[in-house]
Design a protein around this motif. Sequence first.
Motif, PDB file in Angstrom:
ATOM      1  N   GLN A 241       0.758  -1.208  -0.183  1.00 36.97           N
ATOM      2  CA  GLN A 241       0.022   0.057   0.293  1.00 36.97           C
ATOM      3  C   GLN A 241       0.855   1.064   0.073  1.00 36.97           C
ATOM      4  OE1 GLN A 241      -0.627   2.620   2.636  1.00 36.97           O
ATOM      5  NE2 GLN A 241      -1.918   3.534   1.089  1.00 36.97           N
ATOM      6  N   SER A 242       0.465   2.214  -0.772  1.00 35.02           N
ATOM      7  CA  SER A 242       0.925   3.399  -0.909  1.00 35.02           C
ATOM      8  C   SER A 242       0.290   4.573  -1.607  1.00 35.02           C
ATOM      9  CB  SER A 242       2.753   3.403  -1.834  1.00 35.02           C
ATOM     10  OG  SER A 242       3.384   4.418  -1.888  1.00 35.02           O
ATOM     11  N   HIS A 243       1.022   5.613  -1.737  1.00 32.07           N
ATOM     12  CA  HIS A 243       0.187   6.741  -2.134  1.00 32.07           C
ATOM     13  C   HIS A 243       0.977   7.135  -3.518  1.00 32.07           C
ATOM     14  CE1 HIS A 243      -0.737   8.559   1.900  1.00 32.07           C
ATOM     15  NE2 HIS A 243      -1.192   7.135   1.671  1.00 32.07           N
ATOM     16  N   ILE A 244       0.471   7.679  -4.581  1.00 25.32           N
ATOM     17  CA  ILE A 244       0.685   7.852  -5.837  1.00 25.32           C
ATOM     18  C   ILE A 244       0.393   9.156  -6.499  1.00 25.32           C
ATOM     19  CG2 ILE A 244      -0.846   6.460  -6.994  1.00 25.32           C
ATOM     20  CD1 ILE A 244       1.409   5.735  -9.204  1.00 25.32           C
ATOM     21  N   ALA A 245       1.373   9.867  -7.348  1.00 24.78           N
ATOM     22  CA  ALA A 245       0.820  11.136  -7.869  1.00 24.78           C
ATOM     23  C   ALA A 245      -0.088  12.077  -7.147  1.00 24.78           C
ATOM     24  CB  ALA A 245      -0.081  10.634  -9.105  1.00 24.78           C
ATOM     25  N   GLU A 246       0.388  12.639  -5.813  1.00 30.27           N
ATOM     26  CA  GLU A 246      -0.478  13.326  -4.877  1.00 30.27           C
ATOM     27  C   GLU A 246      -0.162  14.913  -5.109  1.00 30.27           C
ATOM     28  OE1 GLU A 246      -0.678  11.965  -0.843  1.00 30.27           O
ATOM     29  OE2 GLU A 246       1.412  11.330  -1.281  1.00 30.27           O
ATOM     30  N   ASN A 247       0.824  15.094  -5.933  1.00 32.17           N
ATOM     31  CA  ASN A 247       1.197  16.535  -6.128  1.00 32.17           C
ATOM     32  C   ASN A 247       2.275  16.814  -7.190  1.00 32.17           C
ATOM     33  OD1 ASN A 247       4.094  17.381  -5.020  1.00 32.17           O
ATOM     34  ND2 ASN A 247       3.002  16.256  -3.291  1.00 32.17           N
ATOM     35  N   PRO A 248       2.281  18.103  -7.867  1.00 37.49           N
ATOM     36  CA  PRO A 248       3.193  18.069  -8.957  1.00 37.49           C
ATOM     37  C   PRO A 248       4.643  17.977  -8.567  1.00 37.49           C
ATOM     38  CG  PRO A 248       1.368  19.956  -8.952  1.00 37.49           C
ATOM     39  CD  PRO A 248       1.184  18.966  -7.776  1.00 37.49           C
TER      40      PRO A 248
ATOM     41  N   GLU B  20       7.531  15.602 -10.546  1.00 42.30           N
ATOM     42  CA  GLU B  20       8.523  15.974 -11.308  1.00 42.30           C
ATOM     43  C   GLU B  20       9.788  15.427 -10.477  1.00 42.30           C
ATOM     44  OE1 GLU B  20       8.394  20.414 -10.431  1.00 42.30           O
ATOM     45  OE2 GLU B  20       6.633  20.710 -11.566  1.00 42.30           O
ATOM     46  N   TRP B  21       9.826  15.292  -9.488  1.00 43.56           N
ATOM     47  CA  TRP B  21      10.899  14.500  -8.787  1.00 43.56           C
ATOM     48  C   TRP B  21      10.963  13.074  -9.436  1.00 43.56           C
ATOM     49  CZ3 TRP B  21      10.803  10.795  -4.320  1.00 43.56           C
ATOM     50  CH2 TRP B  21      12.070  10.678  -3.860  1.00 43.56           C
TER      51      TRP B  21
END
Length: 108
Positions: free
Chosen positions: A17-24, A28-29
């Motif tokens: 379980q993880s998070h993905i594509a939460e902020n620009p 970019e990183w």
Amino acid sequence: MNCSICWWHETPGAYLQSHIAENPAEIEWIAALYPGHARYVDVYAHFGLLGRRAIYAHGIYLDDEAIELMLARGTWFVPTLVAPQGVLDAVDAGVSLPPAVVDKARMV
């Protein structure tokens, strides 16, 4: 990251379980770290982090192709659907937010 991947694949019944594509900035990183991949989710696919026991949350900046790839691999995706409304409510209440954040909230 490699240890997590190995553990996940070698442990019967384990979920990732993880998070993905939460902020620009995050996107970019990842693009800077892995310039050979077209999209953020392609990096996850490359490292074997998509599959039927993988669960990703948020993903407000995922495009349709990324979501289709996740679905094709059997990956679970739990989008953050209430956040955009919270952004719009805050703006209506007079909170100053970056235009890109407000625009994204309106798109969703």
